[in-house]
Design a protein around this motif. Structure first.
Motif, PDB file in Angstrom:
ATOM      1  N   ASP A   1      10.372  52.984  21.451  1.00 62.97           N
ATOM      2  CA  ASP A   1      10.430  52.773  19.989  1.00 62.97           C
ATOM      3  C   ASP A   1      10.040  53.853  19.405  1.00 62.97           C
ATOM      4  O   ASP A   1       9.070  54.589  19.458  1.00 62.97           O
ATOM      5  CB  ASP A   1       9.336  51.660  19.726  1.00 62.97           C
TER       6      ASP A   1
ATOM      7  N   MET B   1       8.338  50.008  25.585  1.00 58.69           N
ATOM      8  CA  MET B   1       8.392  48.910  26.072  1.00 58.69           C
ATOM      9  C   MET B   1       9.082  48.718  27.577  1.00 58.69           C
ATOM     10  O   MET B   1       9.947  49.541  27.602  1.00 58.69           O
ATOM     11  CB  MET B   1       9.110  47.942  24.864  1.00 58.69           C
ATOM     12  N   SER B   2       8.540  47.830  28.203  1.00 63.01           N
ATOM     13  CA  SER B   2       9.405  47.517  29.722  1.00 63.01           C
ATOM     14  C   SER B   2      10.585  46.541  29.141  1.00 63.01           C
ATOM     15  O   SER B   2      10.462  45.573  28.390  1.00 63.01           O
ATOM     16  CB  SER B   2       8.605  46.936  30.690  1.00 63.01           C
TER      17      SER B   2
ATOM     18  N   GLY C   1       5.963  54.125  20.640  1.00 63.01           N
ATOM     19  CA  GLY C   1       5.569  53.319  21.721  1.00 63.01           C
ATOM     20  C   GLY C   1       6.493  53.064  22.717  1.00 63.01           C
ATOM     21  O   GLY C   1       7.867  53.523  22.653  1.00 63.01           O
TER      22      GLY C   1
ATOM     23  N   THR D   1      13.300  52.381  30.591  1.00 64.72           N
ATOM     24  CA  THR D   1      12.394  52.031  29.809  1.00 64.72           C
ATOM     25  C   THR D   1      12.759  51.848  28.353  1.00 64.72           C
ATOM     26  O   THR D   1      13.963  52.551  27.995  1.00 64.72           O
ATOM     27  CB  THR D   1      11.273  53.461  29.782  1.00 64.72           C
TER      28      THR D   1
ATOM     29  N   CYS E   1       5.295  53.926  33.262  1.00 58.58           N
ATOM     30  CA  CYS E   1       6.746  53.490  32.762  1.00 58.58           C
ATOM     31  C   CYS E   1       7.845  53.100  33.803  1.00 58.58           C
ATOM     32  O   CYS E   1       7.678  53.915  34.860  1.00 58.58           O
ATOM     33  CB  CYS E   1       7.357  54.496  31.850  1.00 58.58           C
TER      34      CYS E   1
ATOM     35  N   GLU F   1       0.488  57.483  30.140  1.00 57.90           N
ATOM     36  CA  GLU F   1       1.204  56.229  29.677  1.00 57.90           C
ATOM     37  C   GLU F   1       2.848  56.467  30.394  1.00 57.90           C
ATOM     38  O   GLU F   1       3.494  55.259  30.646  1.00 57.90           O
ATOM     39  CB  GLU F   1       1.668  56.059  28.207  1.00 57.90           C
TER      40      GLU F   1
ATOM     41  N   VAL G   1      15.446  51.737  19.188  1.00 54.48           N
ATOM     42  CA  VAL G   1      14.880  51.397  20.342  1.00 54.48           C
ATOM     43  C   VAL G   1      16.105  51.399  21.210  1.00 54.48           C
ATOM     44  O   VAL G   1      17.189  51.294  20.938  1.00 54.48           O
ATOM     45  CB  VAL G   1      14.633  49.923  20.733  1.00 54.48           C
TER      46      VAL G   1
ATOM     47  N   THR H   1      17.587  52.262  25.703  1.00 58.37           N
ATOM     48  CA  THR H   1      17.437  52.244  27.138  1.00 58.37           C
ATOM     49  C   THR H   1      17.451  53.501  27.707  1.00 58.37           C
ATOM     50  O   THR H   1      18.524  54.143  27.654  1.00 58.37           O
ATOM     51  CB  THR H   1      18.593  51.196  27.726  1.00 58.37           C
TER      52      THR H   1
END
Length: 64
Positions: free
Chosen positions: A16, A59-60, A57, A13, A9, A5, A26, A28
């Protein structure tokens, strides 16, 4: 987070994760380094290197 995973990325990225306060956060991040079971990365809001261990998790970021 599995190593596969992390390999998928993007350079920047948005993980979370659960902060030490217990709050969902969250951030950056960039310059990701996997150090199982944690992720080390540059945290843009904090302008410092951070180690995250409670990642839920990834997220992009939204395309510009």
């Amino acid at each position: 987070m599995a190593a596969t995973e992390l390999e998928r990325c993007p350079a920047t990225t948005l993980p979370d994760y659960v902060a030490t306060s217990g709050n969902r956060t969250v951030r950056t991040l960039s310059r990701l380094e996997l150090d199982l079971p944690c992720l080390e990365a540059w945290c843009h809001p904090r302008e410092d290197k951070r180690t995250l261990c409670r990642i839920r998790g990834v997220m992009s970021p939204a395309p510009e």
